[in-house]
Scaffold this motif. Sequence first.
Motif, PDB file in Angstrom:
ATOM      1  N   LYS A  26     -32.257-107.064  34.545  1.00  0.00           N
ATOM      2  CA  LYS A  26     -31.231-107.184  33.860  1.00  0.00           C
ATOM      3  C   LYS A  26     -30.736-105.956  32.511  1.00  0.00           C
ATOM      4  N   ASP A  30     -28.957-105.194  22.645  1.00  0.00           N
ATOM      5  CA  ASP A  30     -29.451-106.707  22.343  1.00  0.00           C
ATOM      6  C   ASP A  30     -29.846-106.805  20.806  1.00  0.00           C
ATOM      7  N   ASP A  34     -33.384-102.266  25.817  1.00  0.00           N
ATOM      8  CA  ASP A  34     -32.886-104.338  27.312  1.00  0.00           C
ATOM      9  C   ASP A  34     -32.223-103.423  27.751  1.00  0.00           C
ATOM     10  N   GLU A  60     -30.061-114.508  25.634  1.00  0.00           N
ATOM     11  CA  GLU A  60     -28.834-113.952  26.170  1.00  0.00           C
ATOM     12  C   GLU A  60     -29.529-113.334  27.683  1.00  0.00           C
ATOM     13  N   THR A 119     -36.438-107.659  30.745  1.00  0.00           N
ATOM     14  CA  THR A 119     -37.071-107.152  28.694  1.00  0.00           C
ATOM     15  C   THR A 119     -36.488-108.751  28.130  1.00  0.00           C
TER      16      THR A 119
HETATM   17 ZN    ZN Z   1     -32.064-109.066  25.340  1.00  0.00          ZN
END
Ligand code: ZN
Length: 498
Positions: free
Chosen positions: A269, A274, A292, A353, A378
Amino acid sequence: MEFSTSTTTTLQTLKTQALAVGIFQDGILSPAADVLDQASGGAIRAVVQSEFDAVPGAILTLHNPAGVTADRIILLGLGRQDSLTAATLAKAHQAFAAYCVRAGVGTAASALCALNVHDANLADCARTTARLVSAAVYRYDRTFSQAKPAVKLRSFVLHLSRAQAAQAKTALAQGAAIGAGVNLARLLGDLPPNLCTPTYLGQTARDLAKQFKTLKAEVLDRKKIEALKMGSFLSVAQGSVEPPAFIVLRHTPSAPAARKAAPIVLVGKGITFDAGGISLKPGPGMDEMKYDMCGAASVLGTMRTVAELDLQREIIAIVPSCENLPSGTALKPGDIVTSMSGQTIEILNTDAEGRLILCDALTYAERFKPAAVIDVATLTGACVIALGHVNSGLFSQDDTLADELLAAGRQAQDPAWRMPLEDAYQDLLKSNFADMANIGGRPAGSISAACFLSRFTGKYRWAHLDVAGTAWLEGKQKGATGRPVPLLTQFLLGQCSA
Ligand code: ZN
Ligand code: BES
Ligand code: MN
């Protein structure tokens, strides 16, 4: 950092600025400590009796010891002798390495790995030691006006028997390479989000490919992501002017024979910031959401290690990367998006997200016909509530894969804990208006997130690591940890010899 072994039988003549030996509780000296004690006329026994409590992590320095060539003897507490574990050794070496960095020591040696621990072999201990010492020399210095003083530690010697030294050699090289991967992951995590953008992560992949000839990087821009119909990933990216990047970094082993096995795919990710989007996060602590992208960082760090060691297995990293910001073009609660898989998703919270960008990367992974796919993210605050900062959360429907990853985590002192993922939890994601909702409510929040991902992984063996609680430290020691690079590389090492 250079790692080597010494097999001298006269430890008191070893030339080094700091020589570490182990002390057990109840005043019991390890064999190496005993040798130095005799050479120094009882200096160690005396200080152990008067002022050293040998709990794991305890450390005491003896300067200019008589009868010993080393500049300092460092006593490291190891707890009870009959219950010595690899984790205790790791803790002691971590304290030792931190001391060396603090004290400006250039050359250090340790006799600790010569000790028998019942839950690990010598190679594991040597590998972990080299990894921890390499990581101890990390110092974030990119964004200060004045350069930080350089770390002096440059040489680390393991004192071992001759037979042990032969076994430790490969492991030391592995540990050093893992340490370099960990430190790359930490740097990417610690960099501010205005510098570490999706474009920067893409450039990092390209730089790695330039540095290591087994690596090939490909960075897809918004146009190419659109052509792939990654509607879910793009729906997160649409709220920011910062261009998204879809990064593919591939390691092809040097030996042609090793290219026959199906590849292992790592997905990370890469949300470089974020804010939550329209479902905006509260202000306090929001800076930490620069972390993030730590899943992406750990995957890139692992690829660095994989390439440096030229692991004999094809390994592919996939990183979907963008920002999650509120704006006039941002995704809204109520929006319905179509993922690359064709499945539709009702957005109920734009702050969920991570799963929206990962699902398209997981669909993309199908084209490699992988032997296994492991994603690192995360992903949920709920995972931090469940497991704290000790274990990463592991989710998989494949017991063999899960067991291998758990074992690798234990072996590498980078533990994970298995969480449930049975079909009963899938109901949490029901939507009246789309194939699924992007959130499942507060109960079992990390599990419903994993359930969401599972809907895109039907075509291969898959596991998910939620590193929300382990990828960085908060508070005074705020900083990225580089986890789970040690777990991932240990797992991959195991997949090569198998
Ligand atoms: Zn996030
Ligand atoms: N990046 C966060 C998860 C996170 C939060 C990691 C705190 C570490 C610390 C993720 O994108 C997120 O916001 N998740 C939400 C999901 C929720 C809206 C279902 C969360 O955990 O609150
Ligand atoms: Mn979020």
